[in-house]
Design a protein around this motif. Structure first.
Motif, short mmCIF file in Angstrom:
data_model
loop_
_atom_site.label_atom_id
_atom_site.label_comp_id
_atom_site.label_asym_id
_atom_site.label_seq_id
_atom_site.Cartn_x
_atom_site.Cartn_y
_atom_site.Cartn_z
N PHE A 143 -1.64 14.62 2.12
CA PHE A 143 -1.57 15.96 1.52
C PHE A 143 -0.61 15.98 0.33
O PHE A 143 -1.01 16.30 -0.79
N PHE A 144 0.65 15.65 0.56
CA PHE A 144 1.67 15.77 -0.49
C PHE A 144 1.73 14.57 -1.42
O PHE A 144 2.11 14.71 -2.58
N GLY A 145 1.38 13.38 -0.93
CA GLY A 145 1.44 12.19 -1.77
C GLY A 145 0.18 12.02 -2.61
O GLY A 145 0.24 11.92 -3.83
N ALA A 146 -0.97 11.99 -1.95
CA ALA A 146 -2.24 11.77 -2.65
C ALA A 146 -2.86 13.06 -3.18
O ALA A 146 -3.81 13.01 -3.95
N HIS A 147 -2.35 14.20 -2.74
CA HIS A 147 -2.87 15.52 -3.14
C HIS A 147 -4.34 15.67 -2.75
O HIS A 147 -5.11 16.32 -3.45
N ARG A 148 -4.69 15.11 -1.61
CA ARG A 148 -6.07 15.16 -1.10
C ARG A 148 -6.14 16.18 0.03
O ARG A 148 -6.08 15.85 1.21
N THR A 149 -6.25 17.44 -0.34
CA THR A 149 -6.23 18.50 0.66
C THR A 149 -7.43 18.46 1.59
O THR A 149 -7.31 18.81 2.76
N TRP A 204 -9.10 15.63 2.54
CA TRP A 204 -8.85 14.52 3.46
C TRP A 204 -7.78 14.90 4.47
O TRP A 204 -7.88 14.57 5.65
N ALA A 205 -6.75 15.60 3.98
CA ALA A 205 -5.69 16.06 4.88
C ALA A 205 -6.25 17.00 5.93
O ALA A 205 -5.81 16.98 7.09
N MET A 206 -7.24 17.81 5.55
CA MET A 206 -7.88 18.71 6.51
C MET A 206 -8.57 17.90 7.60
O MET A 206 -8.47 18.24 8.79
N ALA A 207 -9.22 16.82 7.23
CA ALA A 207 -9.87 15.95 8.22
C ALA A 207 -8.83 15.35 9.16
O ALA A 207 -9.03 15.31 10.38
N VAL A 208 -7.72 14.91 8.60
CA VAL A 208 -6.64 14.33 9.43
C VAL A 208 -6.11 15.37 10.40
O VAL A 208 -5.94 15.08 11.60
N CYS A 267 -2.21 24.87 14.71
CA CYS A 267 -3.21 25.90 14.37
C CYS A 267 -2.86 26.55 13.04
O CYS A 267 -3.72 26.72 12.17
N LEU A 268 -1.59 26.92 12.89
CA LEU A 268 -1.13 27.52 11.64
C LEU A 268 -1.25 26.52 10.49
O LEU A 268 -1.75 26.86 9.41
N ALA A 269 -0.81 25.28 10.72
CA ALA A 269 -0.86 24.26 9.67
C ALA A 269 -2.30 23.98 9.24
O ALA A 269 -2.58 23.81 8.05
N ALA A 270 -3.21 23.93 10.20
CA ALA A 270 -4.62 23.69 9.86
C ALA A 270 -5.19 24.86 9.07
O ALA A 270 -5.93 24.65 8.09
N ALA A 271 -4.87 26.07 9.48
CA ALA A 271 -5.35 27.25 8.74
C ALA A 271 -4.79 27.26 7.33
O ALA A 271 -5.50 27.58 6.35
N LEU A 272 -3.53 26.88 7.18
CA LEU A 272 -2.90 26.82 5.87
C LEU A 272 -3.54 25.72 5.03
O LEU A 272 -3.88 25.93 3.86
N ASN A 273 -3.72 24.53 5.60
CA ASN A 273 -4.37 23.42 4.90
C ASN A 273 -5.77 23.83 4.44
O ASN A 273 -6.15 23.61 3.28
#
Length: 148
Positions: A86-92, A94-98, A132-138
């Motif tokens: 998320f923060f390094g590659a800026h791949r929001t 992909w980060a959602m999949a993770v 849950c909050l982090a996923a909704a935010l992502n």
């Protein structure tokens, strides 16, 4: 001693937040109104890491905890992976999949923990709620910033 071992694993995962900080890229993103203030993230994660280390220390010596501990190892690996994606590659996306996979692993871990030790299950609940909050935010950031 067992607690300290799991706490060190959590600290290693948390260290990715020092290496890959939000910075100007994150500040420039459109974010939903429910985005917590920046100070809330280190407070929440520090608390969660202590709780999940404690849960692991309760679970590890129990007979039949092999699958729970394998899931604990998987969740800490996925947790460690999310920040650089998320923060390094800026791949929001992909980060959602993770984070979806992470949520599923933690949900299963929590169910197994309740079956082995009720307190360990209780200790994992804040993590599941925060995810849950982090996923909704992502998800919201991914959707709101698709053209970036």
């Amino acid at each position: 001693m067992l607690f300290l071992t799991f706490l060190i694993a959590c600290a290693a995962a948390g260290a990715t937040g020092i290496i890959f900080q939000p910075g100007a890229w994150y500040d420039g993103l459109k974010k939903p109104g429910f985005t917590p203030p920046r100070w809330a993230f280190p407070v929440a994660w520090t608390s969660i890491y202590i709780l999940i280390a404690w849960a692991a220390a309760r679970l590890a010596p129990l007979p039949g905890s092999d699958m729970a501990m394998a899931l604990w190892a998987a969740q800490i690996a996925l947790n460690t992976l999310w920040t650089p994606v998320f923060f390094g590659a800026h791949r929001t996306g992909w980060a959602m999949a993770v984070i979806v996979i992470l949520w599923l692993v933690v949900a299963r871990l929590t169910v197994l923990a309740f079956g082995l030790d009720v307190w360990a299950g209780v200790l994992l609940l804040p993590y599941l709620i925060w995810l849950c909050l982090a996923a909704a935010l992502n998800f919201s950031i991914w959707r709101m910033n698709r053209r970036r």
